[in-house]
Design a protein around this motif. Structure first.
Motif, PDB file in Angstrom:
ATOM      1  N   ASP A  21       0.800  -1.221   0.000  1.00 18.60           N
ATOM      2  CA  ASP A  21       0.000   0.000   0.000  1.00 18.60           C
ATOM      3  C   ASP A  21       0.835   1.274   0.000  1.00 18.60           C
ATOM      4  OD1 ASP A  21       0.975  -0.414   2.553  1.00 18.60           O
ATOM      5  OD2 ASP A  21      -0.862   0.225   3.553  1.00 18.60           O
ATOM      6  N   TYR A  44       2.729  -4.262   8.700  1.00 15.43           N
ATOM      7  CA  TYR A  44       1.739  -5.197   9.245  1.00 15.43           C
ATOM      8  C   TYR A  44       1.921  -6.575   8.623  1.00 15.43           C
ATOM      9  CZ  TYR A  44      -0.302  -1.022  11.217  1.00 15.43           C
ATOM     10  OH  TYR A  44      -0.493   0.129  11.931  1.00 15.43           O
ATOM     11  N   THR A  48       1.340  -4.781   4.477  1.00  9.23           N
ATOM     12  CA  THR A  48       1.002  -3.373   4.292  1.00  9.23           C
ATOM     13  C   THR A  48       1.730  -2.527   5.326  1.00  9.23           C
ATOM     14  OG1 THR A  48      -0.913  -3.530   5.756  1.00  9.23           O
ATOM     15  CG2 THR A  48      -1.296  -3.944   3.399  1.00  9.23           C
ATOM     16  N   MET A  50       0.208   0.959   5.786  1.00  8.24           N
ATOM     17  CA  MET A  50      -0.837   1.935   6.116  1.00  8.24           C
ATOM     18  C   MET A  50      -0.210   3.312   6.375  1.00  8.24           C
ATOM     19  SD  MET A  50      -3.385  -0.349   8.413  1.00  8.24           S
ATOM     20  CE  MET A  50      -3.664  -2.073   7.987  1.00  8.24           C
ATOM     21  N   ASN A  53      -2.128   6.214   8.148  1.00  2.00           N
ATOM     22  CA  ASN A  53      -2.656   6.052   9.509  1.00  2.00           C
ATOM     23  C   ASN A  53      -1.827   6.863  10.494  1.00  2.00           C
ATOM     24  OD1 ASN A  53      -4.480   4.231   8.492  1.00  2.00           O
ATOM     25  ND2 ASN A  53      -3.882   2.556   9.835  1.00  2.00           N
TER      26      ASN A  53
END
Length: 140
Positions: A21, A44, A48, A50, A53
Motif C-alpha cells: 500500500d 503489518y 502493508t 498503512m 494512519n
C-alpha cells in the motif's frame, strides 16, 4: 521525525521491505523506506504499512526502541505493554503526557520522546568517551 532526528540513510537496498500500500509518490515514501532498511519499521503482517494512519504511542515507542537497538534485549516483547514498559524504564516517556498506549501520539509528545532518546544516546556516548579517555591515560 525519527529518520530526521538520527540523520538516517538508506541502509541496504537489497533488503527493502515492499509494502503493497506504499506508492513511490507518497510524501513519506523515502522516510518509510529508510526506516524499514534500518530495521525501525516492519509494517503489518499482511504486507502493508498503512502510511496514512496515525501512529500510536506504542508504535512510536517500538520504533524508538528499535532505532536505539534496545528491542533485541527486551525481556518482555508483549504488545503493547512490553514496549511501553521498556520505554518508561529507559526514560523515553519522561515528561510525555499519555494515558493509553493505543492513543495516537501527537507531534509534540513524539518530539519530547525523541529529545529523551537523543539525551540517552548522548549520555551513553559521553560515558563511553570518558571511560576510553580515562583508560588511555591510566586512570581506570
Amino acid at each position: 521525525m525519527l529518520v530526521e532526528a538520527l540523520d538516517l540513510e538508506l541502509n541496504d537496498s537489497s533488503t527493502l521491505l515492499h509494502f503493497s500500500d506504499l506508492e513511490e509518490n507518497h510524501w513519506a515514501y523515502n522516510y518509510i523506506v529508510i526506516a524499514a532498511s534500518n530495521g525501525i519499521i516492519n509494517g503489518y503482517p499482511e504486507g502493508t504499512f498503512m502510511p496514512d494512519n496515525s501512529v500510536t504511542y506504542a508504535e512510536s515507542m517500538a520504533m524508538i526502541l528499535r532505532a536505539m537497538k534496545l528491542e533485541e534485549t527486551m525481556s518482555d516483547k508483549s504488545w503493547p505493554l512490553g514496549y511501553i514498559n521498556e520505554a518508561m524504564e529507559k526514560g523515553l516517556l519522561e515528561s510525555v503526557d499519555y494515558s493509553d498506549p493505543d492513543l495516537f501520539a501527537n507531534r509534540g509528545e513524539t518530539a519530547i520522546s525523541l529529545f529523551n532518546m537523543i539525551s540517552i544516546i548522548e549520555d551513553k556516548e559521553n560515558h563511553i568517551l570518558n571511560a576510553t579517555y580515562s583508560n588511555e591515560n591510566g586512570t581506570i
